[in-house]
Design a protein around this motif. Structure first.
Motif, mmCIF file in Angstrom:
data_model
loop_
_atom_site.group_PDB
_atom_site.id
_atom_site.type_symbol
_atom_site.label_atom_id
_atom_site.label_comp_id
_atom_site.label_asym_id
_atom_site.label_seq_id
_atom_site.Cartn_x
_atom_site.Cartn_y
_atom_site.Cartn_z
ATOM 1 N N PRO A 182 0.784 -1.237 0.000
ATOM 2 C CA PRO A 182 0.000 0.000 0.000
ATOM 3 C C PRO A 182 0.811 1.281 0.000
ATOM 4 N N PHE A 183 2.031 1.241 0.461
ATOM 5 C CA PHE A 183 2.821 2.470 0.524
ATOM 6 C C PHE A 183 4.307 2.140 0.494
ATOM 7 N N GLY A 184 5.098 3.171 0.189
ATOM 8 C CA GLY A 184 6.543 3.000 0.121
ATOM 9 C C GLY A 184 7.221 4.337 -0.055
ATOM 10 N N GLU A 185 8.507 4.345 -0.251
ATOM 11 C CA GLU A 185 9.293 5.572 -0.329
ATOM 12 C C GLU A 185 8.870 6.458 -1.494
ATOM 13 N N PHE A 186 8.412 5.867 -2.574
ATOM 14 C CA PHE A 186 8.058 6.653 -3.756
ATOM 15 C C PHE A 186 6.882 7.590 -3.484
ATOM 16 N N ASP A 187 6.056 7.255 -2.503
ATOM 17 C CA ASP A 187 4.932 8.127 -2.135
ATOM 18 C C ASP A 187 5.400 9.531 -1.788
ATOM 19 N N GLN A 188 6.571 9.618 -1.191
ATOM 20 C CA GLN A 188 7.085 10.903 -0.709
ATOM 21 C C GLN A 188 7.983 11.613 -1.716
ATOM 22 N N GLN A 189 8.072 11.101 -2.924
ATOM 23 C CA GLN A 189 8.986 11.657 -3.924
ATOM 24 C C GLN A 189 8.207 12.299 -5.069
ATOM 25 N N ALA A 190 7.426 13.312 -4.724
ATOM 26 C CA ALA A 190 6.546 13.944 -5.712
ATOM 27 C C ALA A 190 7.319 14.478 -6.915
ATOM 28 N N HIS A 191 8.564 14.883 -6.705
ATOM 29 C CA HIS A 191 9.357 15.421 -7.811
ATOM 30 C C HIS A 191 9.653 14.364 -8.871
ATOM 31 N N ARG A 192 9.423 13.072 -8.547
ATOM 32 C CA ARG A 192 9.694 11.984 -9.489
ATOM 33 C C ARG A 192 8.423 11.405 -10.107
ATOM 34 N N ALA A 222 -5.806 -2.746 2.638
ATOM 35 C CA ALA A 222 -5.005 -1.579 3.013
ATOM 36 C C ALA A 222 -4.977 -0.652 1.808
ATOM 37 N N TYR A 223 -5.521 0.512 1.973
ATOM 38 C CA TYR A 223 -5.695 1.461 0.877
ATOM 39 C C TYR A 223 -4.363 1.796 0.219
ATOM 40 N N HIS A 224 -4.266 1.582 -1.090
ATOM 41 C CA HIS A 224 -3.068 1.879 -1.865
ATOM 42 C C HIS A 224 -3.231 3.280 -2.459
#
Length: 378
Positions: free
Chosen positions: A119-129, A154-156
């Motif tokens: 459902p979540f990972g590091e890429f969630d926080q990398q809006a510039h990518r 678990a909401y993705h």
């Protein structure tokens, strides 16, 4: 089902205006279809703190209300025989997971139903990518499951879009934004709706505003947990608006979202245009997963395949919603739903982001109730 009268429209408009008058957001739109006809189409407020008048044609960020649009594209491809719901993702995307790993067990059904376990990972926080599709694909290939596939809803929030989008690209042979435009938006005449903004398109999207908490007696500890102002800043960024984020950066209007739900509520057809067969719509909009505590949102949830389903005490379909209702919420009190029993399509869109839990649900539910009450009274 009887129609909406002029008196009904006045009462619905009064509830709509009340939310603007007390400052819950700067601008909003509300649209309702009944039996294939647009019977409510109201707008008000401004496009931002110092913006112009919000009209029915003003485009807004739709956030997670984008998910059903991408999901329907994948349903079309399954319906056309390109894949099956219970196919492992790796069958169509071989580099998604290593052979024999628990990640390799993830199926298309689990991706659509938020039970894939990633459902979540590091890429969630990398809006510039987010504008780099190859980077999104690589992130999904390298991510490890948080939960065993199929075991816990678990909401993705963002990963749903990267997963569905890449499956659509591989099965449909085109980038997901182009595929959805050709096979969902264009056929329904949704001319003001897109996934992201094209490079040469004018950025005329309403400005998002994040509001602080001020009218809650408690913090329920639910939701995605991102501060409202932070979310507004991220999605006001033109780089993010011009990315393709199939789970979160759809751009459109309430009128066109309500039209989409009118089509789904009518078994996948509207005004001679068919997006899906009735059996596919029924499969997509029934409950496939349910939990008392979602692994991401920490609250009760019911998931269809690309849609939420109704009937929960805390949902936004209204106080008397039923499980056969289906729809989806987006950050900032954006919400759309369809009711196949009453043949209704509903959409509410705002440009104000508040904490998305109780307060978020209550104001959307109030408008859902106003519409349903009008239909019951008639």
């Amino acid at each position: 089902m009887p129609g909406i009268t002029d008196g009904d429209r006045e009462r619905i408009r009064a509830e709509f205006d009340r939310q603007l008058e007390v400052g819950l957001h700067h601008g909003a739109q509300l649209a309702v279809y009944v039996d294939g006809d647009l019977v409510v189409d109201v707008s008000g407020g401004t496009t931002g703190p110092d913006g112009a008048e919000t009209t029915a044609d003003t485009r807004h960020l739709l956030f997670s209300c984008t998910k059903p649009y991408a999901g329907v594209a994948l349903h079309q491809l399954v319906e056309g025989g390109e894949a099956g719901y219970d196919d492992p993702v790796v069958e169509h995307w071989p580099t998604f997971a290593d052979d024999g790993s628990r990640k390799a067990e993830i199926t298309i059904r689990q991706v659509l139903g938020h039970t894939a376990g990633i459902p979540f990972g590091e890429f969630d926080q990398q809006a510039h990518r987010w504008g780099d599709w190859d980077a999104a694909v690589e992130a999904m290939e390298s991510i490890d499951p948080v939960f065993d596939p199929g075991e816990r809803p678990a909401y993705h929030a963002l990963n749903y879009g990267w997963l569905v989008g890449e499956l659509v690209r591989r099965l449909g042979g085109r980038p997901v934004d182009e595929y959805v435009a050709e096979h969902v938006f264009d056929p329904l005449g949704m001319e003001r709706t897109s996934i992201g903004l094209d490079e040469d398109e004018v950025d005329d999207v309403a400005t998002l505003v994040g509001f602080e908490m001020f009218d809650r007696c408690r913090d329920p500890g639910e939701g995605l947990g991102a501060p409202a102002a932070e979310s507004a800043a991220t999605f006001n960024d033109e780089v993010v608006k011009r990315a393709v984020v199939p789970a979160a950066n759809g751009i459109g209007t309430a009128r066109e979202m309500a039209r989409f739900y009118a089509c789904m509520a009518n078994g996948g057809e509207l005004d001679g245009t068919r997006l899906l067969d009735p059996g596919t719509v029924a499969e997509a909009t029934r409950t496939h997963a349910e939990t008392a505590s979602d692994g991401t949102l920490s609250r009760p949830a019911r998931y269809g395949l690309g849609f939420w389903t109704g009937g929960l005490a805390n949902d936004m379909f209204g106080a008397c919603s039923r499980e056969r209702m289906f729809g989806h919420a987006g950050l900032g009190s954006v919400f759309g739903w369809g009711d196949p029993e009453w043949n209704v399509g509903f959409a509410y869109v705002t440009n104000g982001i508040r904490e998305e839990s109780w307060e978020h649900a209550a104001r959307v539910s109030g408008l859902s109730d106003a519409v349903r009450l009008a239909l019951l009274e008639d």
